[in-house]
Motif scaffolding. Structure first.
Motif, mmCIF file in Angstrom:
data_model
loop_
_atom_site.group_PDB
_atom_site.id
_atom_site.type_symbol
_atom_site.label_atom_id
_atom_site.label_comp_id
_atom_site.label_asym_id
_atom_site.label_seq_id
_atom_site.Cartn_x
_atom_site.Cartn_y
_atom_site.Cartn_z
ATOM 1 N N ALA A 1 0.835 -1.209 0.000
ATOM 2 C CA ALA A 1 0.000 0.000 0.000
ATOM 3 C C ALA A 1 0.867 1.255 0.000
ATOM 4 N N LEU A 2 1.908 1.268 0.827
ATOM 5 C CA LEU A 2 2.808 2.426 0.861
ATOM 6 C C LEU A 2 3.577 2.539 -0.453
ATOM 7 N N SER B 1 2.570 1.676 -3.333
ATOM 8 C CA SER B 1 1.662 2.154 -4.379
ATOM 9 C C SER B 1 1.576 3.677 -4.397
ATOM 10 N N LYS B 2 1.900 4.304 -3.265
ATOM 11 C CA LYS B 2 1.916 5.771 -3.165
ATOM 12 C C LYS B 2 3.344 6.308 -3.168
ATOM 13 N N ASN B 3 4.295 5.440 -3.518
ATOM 14 C CA ASN B 3 5.720 5.781 -3.586
ATOM 15 C C ASN B 3 6.255 6.306 -2.256
ATOM 16 N N ILE B 4 5.818 5.712 -1.161
ATOM 17 C CA ILE B 4 6.304 6.075 0.172
ATOM 18 C C ILE B 4 7.341 5.030 0.575
ATOM 19 N N GLN C 1 9.022 10.842 3.492
ATOM 20 C CA GLN C 1 7.868 10.768 2.595
ATOM 21 C C GLN C 1 6.598 10.446 3.383
ATOM 22 N N CYS D 1 2.227 12.783 4.865
ATOM 23 C CA CYS D 1 0.851 12.282 4.814
ATOM 24 C C CYS D 1 0.224 12.381 6.201
ATOM 25 N N GLU E 1 -4.914 9.628 5.953
ATOM 26 C CA GLU E 1 -4.600 9.255 4.566
ATOM 27 C C GLU E 1 -3.956 7.879 4.503
ATOM 28 N N ILE E 2 -3.066 7.599 5.453
ATOM 29 C CA ILE E 2 -2.385 6.296 5.473
ATOM 30 C C ILE E 2 -3.376 5.185 5.808
ATOM 31 N N LEU F 1 -5.503 3.783 2.967
ATOM 32 C CA LEU F 1 -4.895 2.930 1.947
ATOM 33 C C LEU F 1 -5.314 1.481 2.158
#
Length: 93
Positions: free
Chosen positions: A46-47, A49-52, A57, A61, A65-66, A69
């Motif tokens: 999941a992280l 997928s958001k480039n975290i 980074q 957020c 928001e986290i 996901l």
């Protein structure tokens, strides 16, 4: 019902859900260190997928928001908060 599957890399595994993720491939992808190594595979995906990939980074957020996901559950939040705290960071307010 458990079904036997084979991933594109040739690993044979059994799954009870429709999830196509190969557990063997996921184990290989697990980081050896850092905060991502402390999370479950779904939370890591999941992280990703958001480039975290870093705490910095992550700090950009909000906690909400986290949690929104798919793959990140309430159990991940204390782990993430601790990782941020160790770097002197927090979730965005």
């Amino acid at each position: 019902m458990r079904s036997q599957r084979t991933c594109p890399n040739g690993h044979t595994y059994y799954k009870t859900s429709d999830c196509p993720t190969c557990p063997v491939c996921e184990a290989v992808k697990k980081p050896a260190g850092g905060f991502l190594s402390l999370l479950s595979a779904p939370a890591r995906r999941a992280l990703a997928s958001k480039n975290i990939q870093t705490e910095k980074q992550l700090s950009q957020c909000t906690e909400k928001e986290i949690l929104a996901l798919h793959g990140v559950g309430p159990a991940a939040i204390p782990v993430l908060k601790k990782a941020l705290q160790e770097k002197g960071l927090t979730f965005k307010k």
